[in-house]
Design a protein around this motif. Sequence first.
Motif, mmCIF file in Angstrom:
data_model
loop_
_atom_site.group_PDB
_atom_site.id
_atom_site.type_symbol
_atom_site.label_atom_id
_atom_site.label_comp_id
_atom_site.label_asym_id
_atom_site.label_seq_id
_atom_site.Cartn_x
_atom_site.Cartn_y
_atom_site.Cartn_z
ATOM 1 N N MET A 18 -11.051 1.621 11.800
ATOM 2 C CA MET A 18 -10.156 0.720 12.520
ATOM 3 C C MET A 18 -10.801 0.207 13.803
ATOM 4 N N THR A 19 -11.532 1.075 14.489
ATOM 5 C CA THR A 19 -12.226 0.650 15.704
ATOM 6 C C THR A 19 -13.237 -0.440 15.394
ATOM 7 N N LEU A 21 -13.177 -2.492 12.838
ATOM 8 C CA LEU A 21 -12.440 -3.702 12.459
ATOM 9 C C LEU A 21 -11.933 -4.438 13.699
ATOM 10 N N HIS A 22 -11.451 -3.697 14.685
ATOM 11 C CA HIS A 22 -10.985 -4.335 15.921
ATOM 12 C C HIS A 22 -12.149 -4.938 16.713
ATOM 13 N N GLU A 23 -13.291 -4.251 16.714
ATOM 14 C CA GLU A 23 -14.473 -4.821 17.384
ATOM 15 C C GLU A 23 -14.823 -6.176 16.787
ATOM 16 N N LYS A 24 -14.608 -6.307 15.493
ATOM 17 C CA LYS A 24 -14.959 -7.540 14.794
ATOM 18 C C LYS A 24 -13.786 -8.509 14.670
ATOM 19 N N GLU A 25 -12.656 -8.131 15.291
ATOM 20 C CA GLU A 25 -11.473 -8.990 15.280
ATOM 21 C C GLU A 25 -11.095 -9.384 13.855
ATOM 22 N N ALA A 26 -11.237 -8.440 12.944
ATOM 23 C CA ALA A 26 -10.954 -8.697 11.536
ATOM 24 C C ALA A 26 -9.485 -8.404 11.223
ATOM 25 N N ASP A 27 -8.883 -9.271 10.450
ATOM 26 C CA ASP A 27 -7.517 -9.036 9.996
ATOM 27 C C ASP A 27 -7.530 -7.972 8.903
ATOM 28 N N PHE A 28 -6.636 -7.014 9.020
ATOM 29 C CA PHE A 28 -6.548 -5.990 7.989
ATOM 30 C C PHE A 28 -5.142 -5.399 7.966
ATOM 31 N N LEU A 168 -20.318 3.810 18.359
ATOM 32 C CA LEU A 168 -18.966 3.739 17.794
ATOM 33 C C LEU A 168 -18.662 4.938 16.900
ATOM 34 N N PHE A 169 -19.640 5.385 16.135
ATOM 35 C CA PHE A 169 -19.408 6.483 15.201
ATOM 36 C C PHE A 169 -18.979 7.773 15.900
ATOM 37 N N HIS A 170 -19.281 7.895 17.180
ATOM 38 C CA HIS A 170 -18.943 9.115 17.921
ATOM 39 C C HIS A 170 -17.512 9.124 18.442
ATOM 40 N N LEU A 171 -16.867 7.984 18.485
ATOM 41 C CA LEU A 171 -15.641 7.857 19.259
ATOM 42 C C LEU A 171 -14.503 8.771 18.814
ATOM 43 N N SER A 172 -14.144 8.722 17.554
ATOM 44 C CA SER A 172 -12.891 9.354 17.152
ATOM 45 C C SER A 172 -12.930 10.884 17.236
ATOM 46 N N PHE A 173 -14.026 11.484 16.789
ATOM 47 C CA PHE A 173 -14.100 12.940 16.861
ATOM 48 C C PHE A 173 -14.248 13.412 18.305
ATOM 49 N N THR A 174 -14.988 12.662 19.119
ATOM 50 C CA THR A 174 -15.138 13.043 20.520
ATOM 51 C C THR A 174 -13.805 12.912 21.252
ATOM 52 N N TYR A 175 -13.004 11.934 20.867
ATOM 53 C CA TYR A 175 -11.687 11.759 21.487
ATOM 54 C C TYR A 175 -10.845 13.020 21.331
ATOM 55 N N ALA A 204 -11.293 -2.250 21.804
ATOM 56 C CA ALA A 204 -11.132 -1.986 20.366
ATOM 57 C C ALA A 204 -10.735 -0.539 20.118
ATOM 58 N N PHE A 205 -11.338 0.383 20.859
ATOM 59 C CA PHE A 205 -10.986 1.789 20.665
ATOM 60 C C PHE A 205 -9.640 2.108 21.300
ATOM 61 N N GLN A 206 -9.329 1.487 22.418
ATOM 62 C CA GLN A 206 -8.044 1.740 23.064
ATOM 63 C C GLN A 206 -6.880 1.352 22.154
ATOM 64 N N LYS A 207 -7.076 0.327 21.330
ATOM 65 C CA LYS A 207 -6.036 -0.063 20.373
ATOM 66 C C LYS A 207 -5.776 1.041 19.354
#
Length: 220
Positions: A18-19, A21-28, A168-175, A204-207
């Motif tokens: 999801m992060t 996808l948001h970085e790329k402003e992609a609709d999903f 980016l790959f580190h974000l969710s688990f580190t959170y 993008a990650f804050q979303k």
Amino acid sequence: MELKLYGAALSPCTSRVMTCLHEKEADFELVPVDLFAGEHKQLPFLAKNPFGQIPVLEDGDLSLFESRAISAYVAEKFKQTGDDLIRHQSFKEAAEVKVWMEVESQHYHPAISPIIFQFFASPLQGKAPDQAIIDDNTEKLGKVLDVYEDKLSRTKYLAGDFYSLADLFHLSFTYYFMKTPCAHLINDRPHVKAWWEDISSRPAFQKVASAMNFGEKGNL
């Protein structure tokens, strides 16, 4: 055609995609999968991923699983939008991104994920966190973070002075890790801490982070 992402917003692997996808402003469309009801282990979902794990991305007749592979696909498909997360215009920079993507997968993740499991998943199974497992993996993670501290003293981000999938790959688990008593492993290393504060503050990650509430009251 809108992309469909099957998963759960509180899942670190789903939130990784999801992060991106948001970085790329992609609709999903996020199609919820009820993990606690075991929906991911039932036949309709197993037809999408035979390993019974989330997330799964559907793009027309293409169906993908494994969050890192999905994110790489998204970064390539939408490479002209937002930051170039794969550095496709430079072979050398792209190679550095791939190296640090592998580091995350082969060194960082194997150390951090058992710690998160002990603090967040074990209580759901009626078990106390296993301190021996936590101690063993905090030692491993500390050694990995020493390498990161050195690297990040020389470049702003892991692959260079540019944000990429490697970060980016580190974000969710580190959170989730930063919610544990082991967060000092990040905070005690000034360059790692600065890097974490930088990447985790990206819009993008804050979303995504607002829905990452696994283990909180009402989300067990």
